[in-house]
Enzyme design. Structure first.
Site, PDB file in Angstrom:
ATOM      1  N   ARG A 125      62.111 -76.771   2.053  1.00 35.02           N
ATOM      2  CA  ARG A 125      61.575 -75.400   2.127  1.00 35.02           C
ATOM      3  C   ARG A 125      60.996 -75.007   0.771  1.00 35.02           C
ATOM      4  O   ARG A 125      61.508 -74.150   0.072  1.00 35.02           O
ATOM      5  CB  ARG A 125      62.651 -74.472   2.637  1.00 35.02           C
ATOM      6  CG  ARG A 125      62.741 -74.690   4.146  1.00 35.02           C
ATOM      7  CD  ARG A 125      63.620 -73.759   4.840  1.00 35.02           C
ATOM      8  NE  ARG A 125      63.056 -73.454   6.145  1.00 35.02           N
ATOM      9  CZ  ARG A 125      63.680 -72.737   7.048  1.00 35.02           C
ATOM     10  NH1 ARG A 125      64.850 -72.229   6.805  1.00 35.02           N
ATOM     11  NH2 ARG A 125      63.119 -72.511   8.202  1.00 35.02           N
ATOM     12  N   GLN A 130      55.214 -74.547   3.329  1.00 32.54           N
ATOM     13  CA  GLN A 130      55.293 -73.394   4.247  1.00 32.54           C
ATOM     14  C   GLN A 130      54.336 -73.468   5.439  1.00 32.54           C
ATOM     15  O   GLN A 130      54.737 -73.167   6.555  1.00 32.54           O
ATOM     16  CB  GLN A 130      55.113 -72.087   3.474  1.00 32.54           C
ATOM     17  CG  GLN A 130      56.438 -71.619   2.889  1.00 32.54           C
ATOM     18  CD  GLN A 130      56.332 -70.344   2.088  1.00 32.54           C
ATOM     19  OE1 GLN A 130      55.267 -69.748   1.983  1.00 32.54           O
ATOM     20  NE2 GLN A 130      57.438 -69.930   1.501  1.00 32.54           N
ATOM     21  N   ASP A 133      55.978 -75.430   8.204  1.00 32.23           N
ATOM     22  CA  ASP A 133      57.388 -75.137   8.457  1.00 32.23           C
ATOM     23  C   ASP A 133      57.662 -74.805   9.931  1.00 32.23           C
ATOM     24  O   ASP A 133      57.668 -73.651  10.356  1.00 32.23           O
ATOM     25  CB  ASP A 133      57.817 -73.976   7.536  1.00 32.23           C
ATOM     26  CG  ASP A 133      59.307 -73.722   7.595  1.00 32.23           C
ATOM     27  OD1 ASP A 133      59.985 -74.278   8.483  1.00 32.23           O
ATOM     28  OD2 ASP A 133      59.802 -72.948   6.761  1.00 32.23           O
ATOM     29  N   SER A 136      60.645 -72.311  10.685  1.00 26.95           N
ATOM     30  CA  SER A 136      60.334 -70.878  10.557  1.00 26.95           C
ATOM     31  C   SER A 136      59.493 -70.401  11.740  1.00 26.95           C
ATOM     32  O   SER A 136      59.722 -69.318  12.281  1.00 26.95           O
ATOM     33  CB  SER A 136      59.572 -70.596   9.261  1.00 26.95           C
ATOM     34  OG  SER A 136      60.437 -70.714   8.178  1.00 26.95           O
ATOM     35  N   TYR A 232      69.586 -71.854   1.965  1.00 28.32           N
ATOM     36  CA  TYR A 232      70.340 -71.840   3.218  1.00 28.32           C
ATOM     37  C   TYR A 232      71.776 -71.367   2.956  1.00 28.32           C
ATOM     38  O   TYR A 232      72.253 -71.380   1.827  1.00 28.32           O
ATOM     39  CB  TYR A 232      70.418 -73.256   3.798  1.00 28.32           C
ATOM     40  CG  TYR A 232      69.161 -73.717   4.472  1.00 28.32           C
ATOM     41  CD1 TYR A 232      68.754 -73.161   5.681  1.00 28.32           C
ATOM     42  CD2 TYR A 232      68.385 -74.717   3.919  1.00 28.32           C
ATOM     43  CE1 TYR A 232      67.606 -73.592   6.309  1.00 28.32           C
ATOM     44  CE2 TYR A 232      67.232 -75.163   4.539  1.00 28.32           C
ATOM     45  CZ  TYR A 232      66.847 -74.606   5.737  1.00 28.32           C
ATOM     46  OH  TYR A 232      65.717 -75.032   6.360  1.00 28.32           O
TER      47      TYR A 232
HETATM   48  P1  NAD Z   1      69.248 -70.720   9.434  1.00 28.32           P
HETATM   49  O1  NAD Z   1      68.565 -70.757  10.766  1.00 28.32           O
HETATM   50  O2  NAD Z   1      69.837 -71.983   8.904  1.00 28.32           O
HETATM   51  O3  NAD Z   1      70.416 -69.616   9.501  1.00 28.32           O
HETATM   52  C1  NAD Z   1      70.194 -68.342   9.994  1.00 28.32           C
HETATM   53  C2  NAD Z   1      70.900 -67.316   9.142  1.00 28.32           C
HETATM   54  O4  NAD Z   1      72.306 -67.337   9.411  1.00 28.32           O
HETATM   55  C3  NAD Z   1      70.739 -67.497   7.642  1.00 28.32           C
HETATM   56  O5  NAD Z   1      70.159 -66.334   7.103  1.00 28.32           O
HETATM   57  C4  NAD Z   1      72.169 -67.698   7.174  1.00 28.32           C
HETATM   58  O6  NAD Z   1      72.398 -67.160   5.874  1.00 28.32           O
HETATM   59  C5  NAD Z   1      72.950 -66.955   8.229  1.00 28.32           C
HETATM   60  N1  NAD Z   1      74.389 -67.257   8.281  1.00 28.32           N
HETATM   61  C6  NAD Z   1      75.017 -68.453   8.145  1.00 28.32           C
HETATM   62  N2  NAD Z   1      76.345 -68.287   8.247  1.00 28.32           N
HETATM   63  C7  NAD Z   1      76.569 -66.967   8.478  1.00 28.32           C
HETATM   64  C8  NAD Z   1      77.739 -66.178   8.687  1.00 28.32           C
HETATM   65  N3  NAD Z   1      78.943 -66.714   8.645  1.00 28.32           N
HETATM   66  N4  NAD Z   1      77.584 -64.852   8.882  1.00 28.32           N
HETATM   67  C9  NAD Z   1      76.357 -64.275   8.896  1.00 28.32           C
HETATM   68  N5  NAD Z   1      75.213 -64.970   8.712  1.00 28.32           N
HETATM   69  C10 NAD Z   1      75.323 -66.297   8.484  1.00 28.32           C
HETATM   70  O7  NAD Z   1      68.294 -70.149   8.296  1.00 28.32           O
HETATM   71  P2  NAD Z   1      66.752 -69.833   8.306  1.00 28.32           P
HETATM   72  O8  NAD Z   1      66.515 -68.570   9.013  1.00 28.32           O
HETATM   73  O9  NAD Z   1      65.995 -71.009   8.792  1.00 28.32           O
HETATM   74  O10 NAD Z   1      66.398 -69.639   6.761  1.00 28.32           O
HETATM   75  C11 NAD Z   1      67.333 -69.345   5.777  1.00 28.32           C
HETATM   76  C12 NAD Z   1      66.624 -68.925   4.498  1.00 28.32           C
HETATM   77  O11 NAD Z   1      65.569 -69.787   4.115  1.00 28.32           O
HETATM   78  C13 NAD Z   1      65.987 -67.564   4.615  1.00 28.32           C
HETATM   79  O12 NAD Z   1      66.224 -66.873   3.425  1.00 28.32           O
HETATM   80  C14 NAD Z   1      64.544 -67.839   4.696  1.00 28.32           C
HETATM   81  O13 NAD Z   1      63.762 -66.762   4.253  1.00 28.32           O
HETATM   82  C15 NAD Z   1      64.442 -69.019   3.778  1.00 28.32           C
HETATM   83  N6  NAD Z   1      63.208 -69.746   4.040  1.00 28.32           N
HETATM   84  C16 NAD Z   1      62.472 -70.175   2.971  1.00 28.32           C
HETATM   85  C17 NAD Z   1      61.275 -70.848   3.192  1.00 28.32           C
HETATM   86  C18 NAD Z   1      60.431 -71.344   2.072  1.00 28.32           C
HETATM   87  O14 NAD Z   1      59.505 -72.061   2.290  1.00 28.32           O
HETATM   88  N7  NAD Z   1      60.716 -71.022   0.834  1.00 28.32           N
HETATM   89  C19 NAD Z   1      60.863 -71.105   4.478  1.00 28.32           C
HETATM   90  C20 NAD Z   1      61.641 -70.660   5.541  1.00 28.32           C
HETATM   91  C21 NAD Z   1      62.828 -69.988   5.293  1.00 28.32           C
END
Ligand code: NAD
Length: 396
Positions: A125, A130, A133, A136, A232
């Site tokens: 990520r 992006q 991705d 996402s 993550y």
């Molecule tokens: P994911 O699908 O792995 O998880 C979903 C969400 O569940 C996450 O926000 C995680 O913190 C949350 N979670 C895990 N355990 C939990 C708990 N016990 N209680 C409550 N919430 C809990 O994650 P995702 O949505 O694919 O992405 C996670 C992060 O990555 C986000 O901040 C997203 O913005 C970031 N991201 C970055 C890029 C990049 O290119 N830089 C791209 C996509 C996503």
């Protein structure tokens, strides 16, 4: 080089890996597209539209597999009569969502066919990745659809209404996990007029939740070390989750709808809504568990089923993005095209193992499972035996 797009091998998969609108990007990368007739039909893209964009069609699946240098598929090349795994050729490139951490055996099978396979779920990520991705993109679709499913099932309306027949109070939606899917579920529920609250273990999320007009629920748990360097959530241990269940139970009980999206990449989803918490919800409430496929965030979730427990509807959807196949395919196709634009240089595949986008997603090559994460899951030694000129340019 020829990019082959076979029809998906499972009936429940309605998405397609290439849509007519992205063909121009592939042609620009000196790629020719060969599509199995009808592959885009279920997503709303008829053959004629592909033809108008310069795609060659074939009704012969065997011909497609034998001609294509690169195969693009949403759900991977399945086994069995409708699959195509037996039609794969040594040296062929496969780019797909291969579920490498959930179903590593499939990667071993692909390796045994001698193909070079990329699992796009393993993209790093980083900013450069992006546009590719897929996680996402699909989380965006799933979060949106989860909010719609919940609203549709609820016996109440979402917005506050002041009518001659009295005042309707707004529905209360609680979103657990505010990553990409969770934030989309919040935004969609807000647009429909619900009062939304949310929780995530990553403290950085609070501001994003509030910027969408939702309330961040403070649970008073220590989550200072909950985030990996990749952004993550980390697995926090059973004791933490038990405590989280306890302190969250009151918010769950007070909500009409609970949408759960909490995930730990490569691990079973944490159970955050216990049976007791469901029992305390008002009859008619709804839980939509987006983590159903990896074990579920609710103790009572059954993957692929919708049923009622204690008067509460519990929805455990599988492959939700496939329920909105047109836009899910459009987003995926852009992701796939961006990945190919990086992989193919001057009309040939360039396997630059120094590029994390290529190296992290490469799961099978020259007969071996090469991804360390997948090898670990399969109980294999950390690295594949060295063979030939891995790390150098490969041209086909
Ligand atoms: P994911 O699908 O792995 O998880 C979903 C969400 O569940 C996450 O926000 C995680 O913190 C949350 N979670 C895990 N355990 C939990 C708990 N016990 N209680 C409550 N919430 C809990 O994650 P995702 O949505 O694919 O992405 C996670 C992060 O990555 C986000 O901040 C997203 O913005 C970031 N991201 C970055 C890029 C990049 O290119 N830089 C791209 C996509 C996503």
């Amino acid at each position: 080089m020829i990019v082959g797009v076979p029809a998906e091998s499972t009936e429940s998969e309605r998405r397609v890996a290439v849509v007519p609108g992205v063909v121009k990007f592939l042609i620009k990368a000196k790629l020719e597209v060969l599509l199995e007739s009808g592959a885009g039909q279920a997503a709303g893209f008829p053959d004629t539209e592909y033809e108008q964009h310069g795609v060659r069609l074939t009704a012969d699946r065997g011909q497609l597999f034998s001609t294509a240098d690169i195969l693009l598929s949403v759900g991977g090349i399945g086994s069995g009569a409708d699959g195509g795994r037996d039609l794969l050729r040594k040296g062929q490139v496969v780019v797909a969502l291969l579920n490498p951490l959930g179903a590593p055996e499939g990667i071993r099978e692909l390796a045994s066919k001698g193909v070079t396979a990329f699992a796009l779920e393993l993209l790093p990520r980083i900013t450069r990745a992006q546009p590719m991705d897929v996680l996402s993109s699909m989380a965006t679709v799933a979060g949106y659809k989860a909010a719609l499913l919940a609203a549709d099932m609820l016996q109440k309306m979402y917005p506050m209404m002041i009518t001659a027949a009295g005042t309707i109070t707004p529905a209360r939606v609680f979103v657990i996990g505010a990553g990409v899917a969770g934030l989309q579920a919040i935004a969609t529920s807000r647009r429909m007029g619900a009062v939304v609250s949310a929780y995530d273990v990553r403290p950085a999320v609070k501001e994003q939740v509030e910027s969408l007009g939702a309330k961040f629920v403070e649970l008073g748990l220590d989550t200072s070390s909950s985030e990996t360097t990749g952004g993550y959530a980390k697995a926090l241990g059973e004791e933490f989750y038990r405590r989280q269940q306890e302190v969250m139970a009151a918010t769950v009980a007070d909500s009409d709808v609970v949408i759960t999206t909490a995930a730990i990449p490569g691990k079973k989803a944490p159970v955050l809504v216990s049976k007791d918490a469901v029992e305390k919800m008002r009859p008619g409430s709804v839980i939509v568990d987006l983590a159903a496929e990896t074990g579920g965030n609710c103790e009572l979730t059954r993957a692929g089923e919708t049923y009622e427990a204690y008067g509460v509807s519990i929805v455990g959807p599988r492959n939700l993005p496939s329920a909105i196949p047109y836009h899910a395919s459009q987003m995926l196709a852009r992701n796939f095209a961006a990945f190919l634009q990086n992989l193919v240089k001057e009309g040939a595949v360039k396997l630059n193992r120094d590029d994390p986008v290529i190296n992290d997603t490469l799961v099978a090559h020259e007969g071996e499972v090469v991804s360390p994460r997948v090898r670990e899951l399969l109980g294999m030694a950390a690295s594949a035996p060295a063979r030939g000129a891995a790390g150098q340019e490969k041209r086909s």
